[in-house]
Design a protein around this motif. Structure first.
Motif, PDB file in Angstrom:
ATOM      1  N   UNK A 534       0.848  -1.206   0.000  1.00  0.00           N
ATOM      2  CA  UNK A 534       0.000   0.000   0.000  1.00  0.00           C
ATOM      3  C   UNK A 534       0.875   1.245   0.000  1.00  0.00           C
ATOM      4  N   UNK A 535       0.505   2.224  -0.785  1.00  0.00           N
ATOM      5  CA  UNK A 535       1.308   3.444  -0.886  1.00  0.00           C
ATOM      6  C   UNK A 535       1.484   4.100   0.473  1.00  0.00           C
ATOM      7  N   UNK A 536       0.458   4.052   1.307  1.00  0.00           N
ATOM      8  CA  UNK A 536       0.522   4.699   2.613  1.00  0.00           C
ATOM      9  C   UNK A 536       1.463   3.983   3.571  1.00  0.00           C
ATOM     10  N   UNK A 537       1.886   2.750   3.235  1.00  0.00           N
ATOM     11  CA  UNK A 537       2.705   1.955   4.139  1.00  0.00           C
ATOM     12  C   UNK A 537       4.171   1.908   3.732  1.00  0.00           C
ATOM     13  N   UNK A 538       4.576   2.705   2.736  1.00  0.00           N
ATOM     14  CA  UNK A 538       5.946   2.601   2.256  1.00  0.00           C
ATOM     15  C   UNK A 538       6.940   3.088   3.298  1.00  0.00           C
ATOM     16  N   UNK A 539       8.030   2.367   3.362  1.00  0.00           N
ATOM     17  CA  UNK A 539       9.091   2.727   4.292  1.00  0.00           C
ATOM     18  C   UNK A 539       9.856   3.941   3.767  1.00  0.00           C
ATOM     19  N   UNK A 540      10.453   4.700   4.635  1.00  0.00           N
ATOM     20  CA  UNK A 540      11.311   5.795   4.165  1.00  0.00           C
ATOM     21  C   UNK A 540      12.404   5.263   3.252  1.00  0.00           C
ATOM     22  N   UNK A 541      12.646   5.963   2.182  1.00  0.00           N
ATOM     23  CA  UNK A 541      13.647   5.541   1.221  1.00  0.00           C
ATOM     24  C   UNK A 541      13.097   4.692   0.103  1.00  0.00           C
ATOM     25  N   UNK A 542      11.868   4.192   0.237  1.00  0.00           N
ATOM     26  CA  UNK A 542      11.245   3.408  -0.817  1.00  0.00           C
ATOM     27  C   UNK A 542      10.098   4.141  -1.475  1.00  0.00           C
ATOM     28  N   UNK A 543       9.648   5.202  -0.884  1.00  0.00           N
ATOM     29  CA  UNK A 543       8.438   5.860  -1.348  1.00  0.00           C
ATOM     30  C   UNK A 543       8.668   6.587  -2.661  1.00  0.00           C
ATOM     31  N   UNK A 544       8.102   6.112  -3.783  1.00  0.00           N
ATOM     32  CA  UNK A 544       8.279   6.793  -5.062  1.00  0.00           C
ATOM     33  C   UNK A 544       7.519   8.106  -5.082  1.00  0.00           C
ATOM     34  N   UNK A 626      19.534   9.243   2.426  1.00  0.00           N
ATOM     35  CA  UNK A 626      18.134   9.435   2.000  1.00  0.00           C
ATOM     36  C   UNK A 626      17.517   8.206   1.343  1.00  0.00           C
ATOM     37  N   UNK A 627      18.334   7.284   0.848  1.00  0.00           N
ATOM     38  CA  UNK A 627      17.802   6.069   0.230  1.00  0.00           C
ATOM     39  C   UNK A 627      17.715   4.906   1.205  1.00  0.00           C
ATOM     40  N   UNK A 628      18.052   5.151   2.468  1.00  0.00           N
ATOM     41  CA  UNK A 628      17.940   4.083   3.466  1.00  0.00           C
ATOM     42  C   UNK A 628      16.462   3.791   3.746  1.00  0.00           C
ATOM     43  N   UNK A 629      16.153   2.520   3.957  1.00  0.00           N
ATOM     44  CA  UNK A 629      14.799   2.132   4.343  1.00  0.00           C
ATOM     45  C   UNK A 629      14.877   1.048   5.411  1.00  0.00           C
ATOM     46  N   UNK A 630      13.843   0.978   6.189  1.00  0.00           N
ATOM     47  CA  UNK A 630      13.782  -0.030   7.249  1.00  0.00           C
ATOM     48  C   UNK A 630      13.654  -1.427   6.648  1.00  0.00           C
ATOM     49  N   UNK A 631      14.124  -2.389   7.392  1.00  0.00           N
ATOM     50  CA  UNK A 631      14.101  -3.775   6.924  1.00  0.00           C
ATOM     51  C   UNK A 631      12.673  -4.256   6.707  1.00  0.00           C
ATOM     52  N   UNK A 632      12.464  -4.899   5.572  1.00  0.00           N
ATOM     53  CA  UNK A 632      11.157  -5.453   5.219  1.00  0.00           C
ATOM     54  C   UNK A 632      11.221  -6.962   5.404  1.00  0.00           C
ATOM     55  N   UNK A 633      10.387  -7.484   6.289  1.00  0.00           N
ATOM     56  CA  UNK A 633      10.315  -8.916   6.528  1.00  0.00           C
ATOM     57  C   UNK A 633       9.229  -9.534   5.656  1.00  0.00           C
TER      58      UNK A 633
END
Length: 944
Positions: A534-544, A626-633
């Protein structure tokens, strides 16, 4: 109570009534399905004069058998309904030419055909494969389709066609509308080129105040007969002008058996667009300038036609505002180009010249072609590597100078590699190079497996077990996204073909450069991963950028990864890359984030069938980047081939069990029929409600699977295994179920007839009615409880509140609850016995004990299956979870309940219907029966 429902005269009357209804519907269809003869001369003589046709049919017309196109207008009669799952309504049409006759005027021909307006998802898929603008295979009988039968004349000299015809359709309010219309088409000439557009209108012949009147419909079609490739033949003799020069050896060539038409025809070829750095919707970065207000992220090439030599093509080049185009949508002509291309064998690329279509937004009738200064080139890379795994790449540019109006910066594109577009790209000589293996070895040093598991218990790298679907996890809140991981390349074979020719475990490569599982336990491997969140759930650094803030909008991230798989531990470690959107964190075109670490852990082959594939997607950048994002499990279900083999054996076993169960049901019902015939007085003592429930238990599966008895469904698919043997077994099951249903009906008729002829039928009907008063409230209350429990669980899981999910809840709950009622089929008989208080053996022991065992055995089998086989519910044939309540708790409850009901029937038939109640209640029932007997004899006493 009418006891003569099964008599012969009433059956004959029912059949006669049914036949009359069917005959009336057929006559109505014939009346409305015939085109009305209209006055051609009144409406069309000014366009093409009516001429006398000859008897001999003509073979030539600019239309092929089917000519496809687009339309606008007509919303009143077409009443397009935009659906939340299908998106924008379709605006597609097809003209089918049936007959063409010469006339007494040499350039005028009589034409008969029909024009079909497709306004929904279903009918669009029914169009032929001849044109890739349309899709194939489905039912064409959809309510949203308007079909006109037309008759008229075409002038080959003027290129005009005028026809009159009629049709009928139901309005949005359900009223039948009878439509009469005139069709006028221009530019229908004997030859065409890139600038030729077949345009026209359809006007209603009814007055504006008539309910059957509709507003004008305009149409647009691209001619396909006698097309001349004038643009490519004149301009591409020396390659693609102003295109980027690429070494021919870096691109794959084509052959006579693998032409450019084979590669690009047969579907919608979607490409992701990559703009120059700093481009946004306020700048002239696209061929349509700033007027459209956005930068199209996706382009698609829809093949209109191929040349006879299979080297040249015509395209409708669509620039779309979303990355998904389903079966429902039609192109926006205002943001589309019409182009023609030719394959350049010297430079191994396809060169395309494209022209804009003007004035299509106001009315398709006014459309025209101009500004043919846009160019495209397309090629197939010979070498793939991490971050550059697209099998089709290209560019778009303008021939205009930077100071001219309409100029735009060069745009690059690459294929999305989704759907069937990947399957078509299988060119000989395609290679893959591993370039990040050293980084992988540093990030994931090899561990000693020790004694935790012996070698060979994990899936081999060359097997299909390595591909899996995955759910994106969000802590303890469950999954909130999904994705897929597909094998891209296995090993480093120089002659390996992509993408679906990965060697199996039985055909491992023998080249010395490939390390196999047997030698070191490690294997180079490459993946294509797709994550949708979901667009609203994107992690920082992944949000287009430029993403919708809609709560339900989804955004897709594609990651290409390569690494090493350790067969000894079942661990997979890879370095991944994802393309960055221009404007995202101020990056430039072709920039990628390759600081991504992907870890996957596969469960052993001998593990629990519910074991999950687990993994993570991590950023190797610093937290301040700025391109860092939290780990996605993520996690995924493992479907190993060894489990699949067991599941195939289980499906065969369940087929046999289904046949045996239905056969036993036939035998037990036959015992009850013999029991009723042998003991004439017990027929009225059988609960009719129980017999109806048993009959419906056999009838409903027959209705749901009726097509399996008569024909094979071409679109039917079965998980794991689908074929003639499986379908033949299903037909056998349906036949046996049909026999069981007919025997149940026979038993019902015997009990009904016996009760109607009984001397004490009033007492039996009274007990039956009282049983209904008890059973129906119990069934209704249980259905309400089941619905609310299921609906709350489903809403919690899906977080959606649409009618679609409500329908799924209602249908699913109803089917499972019906299975529960069928499991408790003895409940109506117990209540009937309680009110009747009879000690007669109304039910044969073989019947109620046998049917109870038939109903309870699937629940016992489900307990065994849950701990033995892989949990693949879509393949369940016997003890189907969708047809009853199946779980560990429910299985125990239903088994105990069934045994309790069978024991209750046994003691009721020995000690009386209320044997389990206090003695004073039993005596009150006896007094009541004596009172009923005295009331029946009361008229006789008065006469005496």
């Amino acid at each position: 109570m009418d006891c003569s429902i099964f008599t012969t005269p009433k059956l004959w009357f029912f059949h006669a009534f049914l036949f009359s209804v069917i005959f009336s519907l057929l006559c109505l269809n014939i009346v409305y399905g015939t085109a009305t003869e209209l006055n051609y001369g009144r409406y069309c003589n000014s366009v093409v004069h009516e001429s006398k046709p000859a008897e001999e049919e003509f073979k030539i017309i600019p239309f092929p058998g089917r000519q496809y196109g687009y339309f606008s207008g007509g919303d009143k009669v077409l009443h397009n309904r935009s659906h939340m799952y299908y998106g924008r309504e379709s605006k597609l049409l097809v003209f089918e030419t049936h007959h063409v006759y010469a006339t007494d005027v040499h350039h005028v021909f009589k034409v008969e055909g029909n024009l079909i307006f497709q306004t929904s998802y279903y009918y669009e898929r029914s169009f032929s494969r001849d044109s890739s603008i349309f899709y194939s295979s489905s039912d064409s009988s959809d309510r949203g389709t308007l079909d006109f039968d037309f008759l008229g004349f075409w002038s080959r000299a003027t290129g005009k066609l005028c026809m009159v015809g009629s049709s009928y359709i139901y309005s949005g309010e359900g009223k039948l509308l009878h439509l009469e219309a005139v069709l006028k088409i221009n530019n229908l000439t004997s030859s065409s080129n890139i600038s030729t557009l077949v345009i026209g209108t359809i006007d209603s012949l009814n007055s504006p105040n008539d309910p059957n009147h509709f507003e004008q419909i305009s149409l647009l079609m691209f001619p396909r007969v006698n097309y001349n490739y004038t643009m490519v033949s004149n301009q591409f003799s020396k390659g693609c002008p102003r295109g980027t020069d690429v070494e021919p050896r870096s691109s794959l060539g084509l052959s006579q058996t693998r032409t450019i038409c084979n590669m690009l025809s047969g579907g919608d070829n979607a490409f992701k667009l990559e703009y120059a750095s700093g481009c946004d919707s306020s700048k002239s970065c696209s061929p349509f300038g700033v007027d459209i207000g956005y930068l199209p992220p996706v382009m698609s090439l829809s093949t209109i036609q191929c040349s006879e030599d299979m080297l040249s093509l015509r395209f409708l080049i669509q620039f779309r505002n979303n990355s998904y185009r389903g079966y429902y949508s039609s192109p926006n002509i205002s943001t589309s180009l019409i182009g023609e291309g030719s394959w350049d064998a010297k430079s191994n690329r396809l060169c395309i010249v494209a022209c804009q279509i003007y004035d299509a937004s106001s009315s398709l009738e006014k459309s025209r072609v101009g500004n043919c200064t846009t160019r495209l080139s397309l090629r197939f890379p010979a070498v793939l590597y991490l971050g550059h795994t697209s099998t089709i790449v290209g560019e778009i540019w303008s021939l205009k100078t930077r100071n001219e109006a309409g100029f735009f910066d060069r745009i690059e594109f690459r294929n999305t590699e989704t759907g069937r577009s990947r399957e078509r790209v299988q060119l000989q000589g395609l290679k893959y190079e591993y370039r990040e293996i050293d980084k992988v070895m540093k990030s994931c040093p090899k561990k000693n497996p020790g004694t935790r598991n012996s070698r060979g218990q994990y899936p081999e790298g060359y097997s299909r077990d390595m591909s899996f679907s995955m759910s994106i996890l969000k802590g303890s809140q469950g999954s909130f996204g999904w994705g897929s991981s597909d094998l891209f390349v296995v090993g480093d074979q120089p002659d390996q073909r992509f993408p679906f020719l990965i060697p199996s475990s039985s055909s491992k490569p023998k080249s010395p450069g490939v390390k196999s599982d047997s030698s070191s336990g490690s294997l180079k491997i490459s993946y294509k991963m797709r994550v949708e969140l979901p667009t609203s759930e994107f992690k920082p650094g992944l949000n287009p950028v430029n993403q919708s803030s809609n709560e339900y909008s989804q955004t897709e991230i594609s990651i290409s990864a390569e690494g090493v798989y350790d067969n000894a531990t079942g661990s997979l470690c890879m370095v991944g890359c994802r393309h960055l959107t221009p404007g995202e964190k101020s990056v430039s075109r072709n920039s990628m984030d390759c600081e991504i670490l992907v870890k996957v852990y596969f469960p052993p082959l001998n593990s629990d069938r519910r074991s999950m594939i687990k993994g993570s997607i991590e950023s190797m950048r610093k937290n301040t980047d700025p391109l860092y994002f939290k780990t996605v499990q993520f996690s995924g279900r493992a479907y190993y081939r060894s489990w699949v083999t067991e599941s195939i054996w289980r499906m065969d076993f369940e087929m046999i069990m289904s046949v045996i169960s239905s056969t036993l049901a036939i035998i037990f019902v036959a015992f009850q029929i013999f029991h009723v015939r042998k003991h004439r007085g017990i027929g009225p003592l059988v609960s009719l409600l129980m017999l109806v429930i048993l009959a419906l238990g056999h009838l409903i599966p027959l209705l749901l699977n009726l097509e399996a008895m008569f024909a094979q469904d071409s679109e039917r698919s079965v998980l794991i295994r689908g074929g003639t043997w499986l379908e033949m077994n299903e037909v056998i099951i349906r036949v046996v179920t049909m026999v069981a249903f007919l025997l149940q009906i026979r038993l019902l008729m015997l009990s009904w007839t016996a009760r109607c002829s009984s001397e004490k039928k009033k007492a039996s009907w009274t007990a039956e009615k009282r049983g209904l008063y008890v059973c129906f409230p119990v069934y209704i209350t249980g259905a309400i409880i089941a619905y609310f429990v299921t609906s709350r669980q489903s809403v919690h899981q899906t977080r959606r509140h649409s009618w679609y999910y409500i329908d799924q809840i209602i249908l699913g709950t109803s089917r499972a609850y019906a299975g529960l009622i069928l499991d408790a089929f003895l409940f109506p008989q117990i209540i009937f016995n309680m009110f009747k208080n009879s000690r007669e053996p109304a039910l044969s022991r073989c019947f109620y004990i046998g049917i109870t065992v038939v109903r309870l055995f699937p629940h016992g089998y489900d307990l065994y299956r849950a701990n033995t086989y892989a949990d693949i519910e879509d393949s369940y044939i016997y003890a189907d979870h969708a047809a009853d309540y199946y779980s560990t708790a429910w299985d125990f409850i239903i088994i105990l309940l069934g045994l309790f009901f069978a024991a209750t029937i046994h003691y009721q038939q020995r000690l009386g219907g209320r044997c389990w109640l206090p003695k004073r209640f039993q005596e009150s029932v006896i007094d009541e029966e004596l009172q009923e007997d005295s009331e029946e004899q009361l008229p006789l006493k008065y006469i005496t």
